[in-house]
Each structure stands twice: as structure tokens, then as C-alpha cells.
Design a protein around this motif. Structure first.
Motif, PDB file in Angstrom:
ATOM      1  N   ILE A  42       0.833  -1.204   0.000  1.00 40.70           N
ATOM      2  CA  ILE A  42       0.000   0.000   0.000  1.00 40.70           C
ATOM      3  C   ILE A  42       0.867   1.254   0.000  1.00 40.70           C
ATOM      4  N   GLN A  43       1.978   1.239   0.743  1.00 44.19           N
ATOM      5  CA  GLN A  43       2.863   2.403   0.766  1.00 44.19           C
ATOM      6  C   GLN A  43       3.456   2.660  -0.623  1.00 44.19           C
ATOM      7  N   ARG A  44       3.773   1.597  -1.345  1.00 37.83           N
ATOM      8  CA  ARG A  44       4.268   1.766  -2.726  1.00 37.83           C
ATOM      9  C   ARG A  44       3.184   2.398  -3.605  1.00 37.83           C
ATOM     10  N   GLU A  45       1.951   1.951  -3.430  1.00 40.31           N
ATOM     11  CA  GLU A  45       0.833   2.538  -4.175  1.00 40.31           C
ATOM     12  C   GLU A  45       0.721   4.037  -3.875  1.00 40.31           C
ATOM     13  N   VAL A  46       0.774   4.370  -2.602  1.00 42.28           N
ATOM     14  CA  VAL A  46       0.681   5.773  -2.182  1.00 42.28           C
ATOM     15  C   VAL A  46       1.787   6.582  -2.835  1.00 42.28           C
ATOM     16  N   ASP A  47       3.012   6.067  -2.755  1.00 45.85           N
ATOM     17  CA  ASP A  47       4.152   6.786  -3.339  1.00 45.85           C
ATOM     18  C   ASP A  47       3.967   7.000  -4.830  1.00 45.85           C
ATOM     19  N   GLY A  48       3.486   5.984  -5.518  1.00 46.72           N
ATOM     20  CA  GLY A  48       3.259   6.106  -6.952  1.00 46.72           C
ATOM     21  C   GLY A  48       2.152   7.095  -7.282  1.00 46.72           C
ATOM     22  N   GLN A  49       1.071   7.050  -6.523  1.00 44.27           N
ATOM     23  CA  GLN A  49      -0.063   7.938  -6.769  1.00 44.27           C
ATOM     24  C   GLN A  49       0.273   9.402  -6.501  1.00 44.27           C
ATOM     25  N   LEU A  50       1.123   9.641  -5.511  1.00 41.49           N
ATOM     26  CA  LEU A  50       1.401  11.015  -5.097  1.00 41.49           C
ATOM     27  C   LEU A  50       2.701  11.590  -5.655  1.00 41.49           C
ATOM     28  N   SER A  51       3.422  10.814  -6.436  1.00 38.82           N
ATOM     29  CA  SER A  51       4.735  11.277  -6.909  1.00 38.82           C
ATOM     30  C   SER A  51       4.666  12.613  -7.647  1.00 38.82           C
ATOM     31  N   THR A  52       3.644  12.823  -8.450  1.00 37.54           N
ATOM     32  CA  THR A  52       3.554  14.080  -9.212  1.00 37.54           C
ATOM     33  C   THR A  52       3.083  15.262  -8.368  1.00 37.54           C
ATOM     34  N   TYR A  53       2.540  14.968  -7.195  1.00 37.36           N
ATOM     35  CA  TYR A  53       2.001  16.043  -6.350  1.00 37.36           C
ATOM     36  C   TYR A  53       2.941  16.455  -5.224  1.00 37.36           C
ATOM     37  N   ARG A  54       3.995  15.693  -4.991  1.00 37.23           N
ATOM     38  CA  ARG A  54       4.874  15.940  -3.840  1.00 37.23           C
ATOM     39  C   ARG A  54       5.463  17.349  -3.831  1.00 37.23           C
ATOM     40  N   ARG A  55       5.827  17.860  -4.981  1.00 42.85           N
ATOM     41  CA  ARG A  55       6.438  19.197  -5.035  1.00 42.85           C
ATOM     42  C   ARG A  55       5.413  20.314  -4.867  1.00 42.85           C
ATOM     43  N   LYS A  56       4.167  20.005  -5.139  1.00 39.92           N
ATOM     44  CA  LYS A  56       3.115  21.022  -5.119  1.00 39.92           C
ATOM     45  C   LYS A  56       2.385  21.092  -3.780  1.00 39.92           C
ATOM     46  N   MET A  57       2.532  20.083  -2.956  1.00 42.55           N
ATOM     47  CA  MET A  57       1.788  20.022  -1.699  1.00 42.55           C
ATOM     48  C   MET A  57       2.715  20.219  -0.508  1.00 42.55           C
ATOM     49  N   LYS A  58       2.163  20.793   0.542  1.00 46.24           N
ATOM     50  CA  LYS A  58       2.906  20.951   1.783  1.00 46.24           C
ATOM     51  C   LYS A  58       3.015  19.598   2.475  1.00 46.24           C
ATOM     52  N   ALA A  59       4.013  19.461   3.329  1.00 45.29           N
ATOM     53  CA  ALA A  59       4.258  18.199   4.030  1.00 45.29           C
ATOM     54  C   ALA A  59       3.042  17.757   4.834  1.00 45.29           C
ATOM     55  N   GLN A  60       2.373  18.700   5.476  1.00 43.22           N
ATOM     56  CA  GLN A  60       1.196  18.374   6.280  1.00 43.22           C
ATOM     57  C   GLN A  60       0.070  17.834   5.404  1.00 43.22           C
ATOM     58  N   GLN A  61      -0.119  18.437   4.230  1.00 44.70           N
ATOM     59  CA  GLN A  61      -1.155  17.969   3.306  1.00 44.70           C
ATOM     60  C   GLN A  61      -0.828  16.562   2.809  1.00 44.70           C
ATOM     61  N   LEU A  62       0.432  16.343   2.445  1.00 44.37           N
ATOM     62  CA  LEU A  62       0.851  15.023   1.975  1.00 44.37           C
ATOM     63  C   LEU A  62       0.623  13.960   3.039  1.00 44.37           C
ATOM     64  N   ALA A  63       1.000  14.272   4.267  1.00 41.56           N
ATOM     65  CA  ALA A  63       0.837  13.312   5.360  1.00 41.56           C
ATOM     66  C   ALA A  63      -0.632  12.952   5.541  1.00 41.56           C
ATOM     67  N   MET A  64      -1.518  13.939   5.458  1.00 42.44           N
ATOM     68  CA  MET A  64      -2.942  13.691   5.625  1.00 42.44           C
ATOM     69  C   MET A  64      -3.484  12.815   4.489  1.00 42.44           C
ATOM     70  N   VAL A  65      -3.093  13.123   3.255  1.00 44.74           N
ATOM     71  CA  VAL A  65      -3.558  12.349   2.099  1.00 44.74           C
ATOM     72  C   VAL A  65      -3.017  10.920   2.171  1.00 44.74           C
ATOM     73  N   GLU A  66      -1.752  10.771   2.549  1.00 47.11           N
ATOM     74  CA  GLU A  66      -1.161   9.435   2.681  1.00 47.11           C
ATOM     75  C   GLU A  66      -1.914   8.617   3.729  1.00 47.11           C
ATOM     76  N   LYS A  67      -2.198   9.228   4.857  1.00 46.90           N
ATOM     77  CA  LYS A  67      -2.913   8.536   5.932  1.00 46.90           C
ATOM     78  C   LYS A  67      -4.301   8.106   5.461  1.00 46.90           C
ATOM     79  N   GLN A  68      -5.016   9.012   4.804  1.00 49.04           N
ATOM     80  CA  GLN A  68      -6.354   8.689   4.319  1.00 49.04           C
ATOM     81  C   GLN A  68      -6.312   7.562   3.284  1.00 49.04           C
TER      82      GLN A  68
END
Length: 89
Positions: A42-68
Motif C-alpha cells: 500500500i505504501q508503494r501505491e501511495v508513493d506512486g499515486q502522489l509522486s507528481t504532487y509531492r512538489r506542489k503540496m505541503k508536508a502536512q497535506q501530503l501526510a494527511m492524504v497518505e494517511k487517508q
């Protein structure tokens, strides 16, 4: 804990609060007891899904989306429905 003393006075907000607490406990149990391989998958899936958004999102937003995402996928893996009046089908 009696929710239905008198069904006519059922407090749906209170029911939702109780479901939210149970939902949070369920997520904590799934996160702590899920097999390591499943969590890695699942963590690999998350990383793949969010790879294009990592630079555009704040760390707090990323953490929340990853958790969800993790919570949603664990529920799917084990066939467990969300505990909420908003997700009843």
C-alpha cells in the motif's frame, strides 16, 4: 450505552460521533496489525499515486492524504465498510 432508549429521540449527531470514535479505533488496529507486506504494498501505491504532487503540496497535506489513502486501502483489503452515517449504502 443505550442508543435507542426512545427511537423517536435518536440523536444522529451523537450516533455519528460514536461511529467516528469506533472508526478511528478500527483504523488504529488495522494499521498496527496488518501484515508488513500488505503495508509495504500500500505504501508503494501511495508513493506512486502522489509522486507528481509531492512538489506542489505541503508536508502536512501530503501526510494527511497518505494517511487517508492507507486507511481506505486497508478497509478495502479486509472488506470492512466505513463506520459513518455518511457512507451507508
Amino acid at each position: 450505552m443505550v442508543l435507542l432508549d426512545t427511537p423517536a429521540t435518536l440523536d444522529l449527531e451523537d450516533v455519528e460521533r460514536r461511529l467516528t470514535i469506533l472508526d478511528e479505533k478500527l483504523h488504529a488496529l488495522l494499521m498496527s496489525h496488518a501484515p508488513e507486506e500488505l503495508m509495504l504494498k500500500i505504501q508503494r501505491e501511495v508513493d506512486g499515486q502522489l509522486s507528481t504532487y509531492r512538489r506542489k503540496m505541503k508536508a502536512q497535506q501530503l501526510a494527511m492524504v497518505e494517511k487517508q489513502y492507507m486507511q481506505k486501502r486497508l478497509l478495502e483489503e479486509f472488506g470492512i465498510p466505513r463506520l459513518s452515517l455518511f457512507y451507508l449504502t
